[in-house]
Scaffold this active site. Sequence first.
Site, PDB file in Angstrom:
ATOM      1  CE  LYS A 247      -4.843   3.176   0.294  1.00 49.20           C
ATOM      2  NZ  LYS A 247      -4.929   1.917   0.953  1.00 49.20           N
TER       3      LYS A 247
ATOM      4  CG  ASP B 161     -13.375  -0.401   2.391  1.00 45.11           C
ATOM      5  OD1 ASP B 161     -13.091   0.769   2.682  1.00 45.11           O
ATOM      6  OD2 ASP B 161     -12.532  -1.244   2.035  1.00 45.11           O
TER       7      ASP B 161
HETATM    8  C1  LIG Z   1     -11.005   0.654  -0.345  1.00 48.79           C
HETATM    9  C2  LIG Z   1      -9.836  -0.018   0.324  1.00 48.79           C
HETATM   10  N1  LIG Z   1     -10.056  -0.863   1.332  1.00 48.79           N
HETATM   11  C3  LIG Z   1      -9.042  -1.504   1.948  1.00 48.79           C
HETATM   12  C4  LIG Z   1      -7.739  -1.334   1.552  1.00 48.79           C
HETATM   13  C5  LIG Z   1      -6.633  -2.087   2.246  1.00 48.79           C
HETATM   14  O1  LIG Z   1      -5.958  -1.234   3.127  1.00 48.79           O
HETATM   15  P1  LIG Z   1      -4.418  -1.387   3.508  1.00 48.79           P
HETATM   16  O2  LIG Z   1      -3.618  -1.198   2.258  1.00 48.79           O
HETATM   17  O3  LIG Z   1      -4.224  -0.318   4.542  1.00 48.79           O
HETATM   18  O4  LIG Z   1      -4.217  -2.753   4.066  1.00 48.79           O
HETATM   19  C6  LIG Z   1      -7.462  -0.449   0.500  1.00 48.79           C
HETATM   20  C7  LIG Z   1      -6.054  -0.255   0.050  1.00 48.79           C
HETATM   21  O5  LIG Z   1      -5.803   0.263  -1.013  1.00 48.79           O
HETATM   22  C8  LIG Z   1      -8.546   0.219  -0.126  1.00 48.79           C
HETATM   23  O6  LIG Z   1      -8.335   1.071  -1.160  1.00 48.79           O
END
Ligand SMILES: Cc1ncc(COP(=O)(O)O)c(C=O)c1O
Length: 384
Positions: free
Chosen positions: A208, A183
């Site tokens: 983000k 990620d």
């Molecule tokens: C590191 C990370 N991965 C995945 C996500 C999930 O993404 P989303 O909120 O766009 O569904 C987030 C959300 O804060 C995140 O910080």
Amino acid sequence: MSTATGHGHTAAQFSPETTVVAAGRPERTADSAVNPPIVLSSTFHGTRATREGDRIYGRYSNPTWDPFEEALGTLENAELPALVYSSGLAAVIAAMSLIPAGGTLVMPRHSYQGSLLLAAGDARDGRITVRTVDIANTDEVIAALDGAAMLWLESPTNPMLEVAELAVLADAAHAAGALVVVDNTFSTPLVTRPLDLGADVVVHSVTKYLSGHSDVVLGATVTSDPELRSRLLTYRSLHGAVGGPFEVWLALRGLRTLALRVQRSMETAMELAGRLATHPGVEAVRYPGLPQDPGHSRAAAQMDGFGSILCIEVAGGAEAADAVTEKVELWLPATSLGGVESLIERRRRQPEEPVSVPENLLRLSVGIENVEDLWNDLDQALPR
Ligand SMILES: Cc1ncc(COP(=O)(O)O)c(C=O)c1O
């Protein structure tokens, strides 16, 4: 991968700062637009009996997705375009679907809480086994890989900012027969390129930094493996977690300034981290850019910069930390990260957050405002 920029070049020939601007442009022909259009159509013409054309239907494909997927694939140094989803978590679920039934997932104990909750739910339902590890402890991770089907990594982790030894762990995971998913939301491909370090799949919350203006919710996966991409595409098509054309168009618009935003916010984060480290109202600062941070040398070896998320532990506990989020006037007390505006949040205000995250920890997402304005606001809000 090469992306047509419409003027005889391919985006792969350019540096990332140029790719974010140049990738995914329409062909240069007289009177053509310099930006791709938003295509609002749920279905696409096919030629009668042969069913020629592969768009078919808006859950499988939309022309508005293509330029963003091309650009993100190029930025991650992938051989194939990315896949965009309706949210980061939809991309996380799609990537976790690559674990076979009964398989074992090894993941950081401080992963994004949504990813941890998803994995825990799958484990409760008996679909997978989950082993959580301290991702900064390479030996512990390698020991946990025995018999694993997937190693999940976040580097740095959300919110503890632990830095994993990506290339070493990717090698060890492959030797154990496990897929490696990273990620890369906190880093963006401008700071870390996990596929170059051995990852099989990269996941993003496009919500983000990539879109960058806190105005869309989207996600993405990126891989160079045609079989994995095809499985992910089938998962996306059948589960229906597709991005709206307008949101994806906004994400590409935001991506155009990614390099400027990331560079500016990283410089500010470094400056603020240094000042916070000696502030009497702060017990500890977590930021991989600080030489005293436990992840510093690893981060310096595998990242281009140190990102623009930093965490502080406020003297006086949770109440004192909450008071900071109430006293700030420029920083916005809100969850999420990676937008142009600086955000501040006490993570443990959320009951789902792992209890090993300190109660007094504030996560700061540094935006692109003036550094002195950001500092003065924090300084007046912190306990003396
Ligand atoms: C590191 C990370 N991965 C995945 C996500 C999930 O993404 P989303 O909120 O766009 O569904 C987030 C959300 O804060 C995140 O910080």
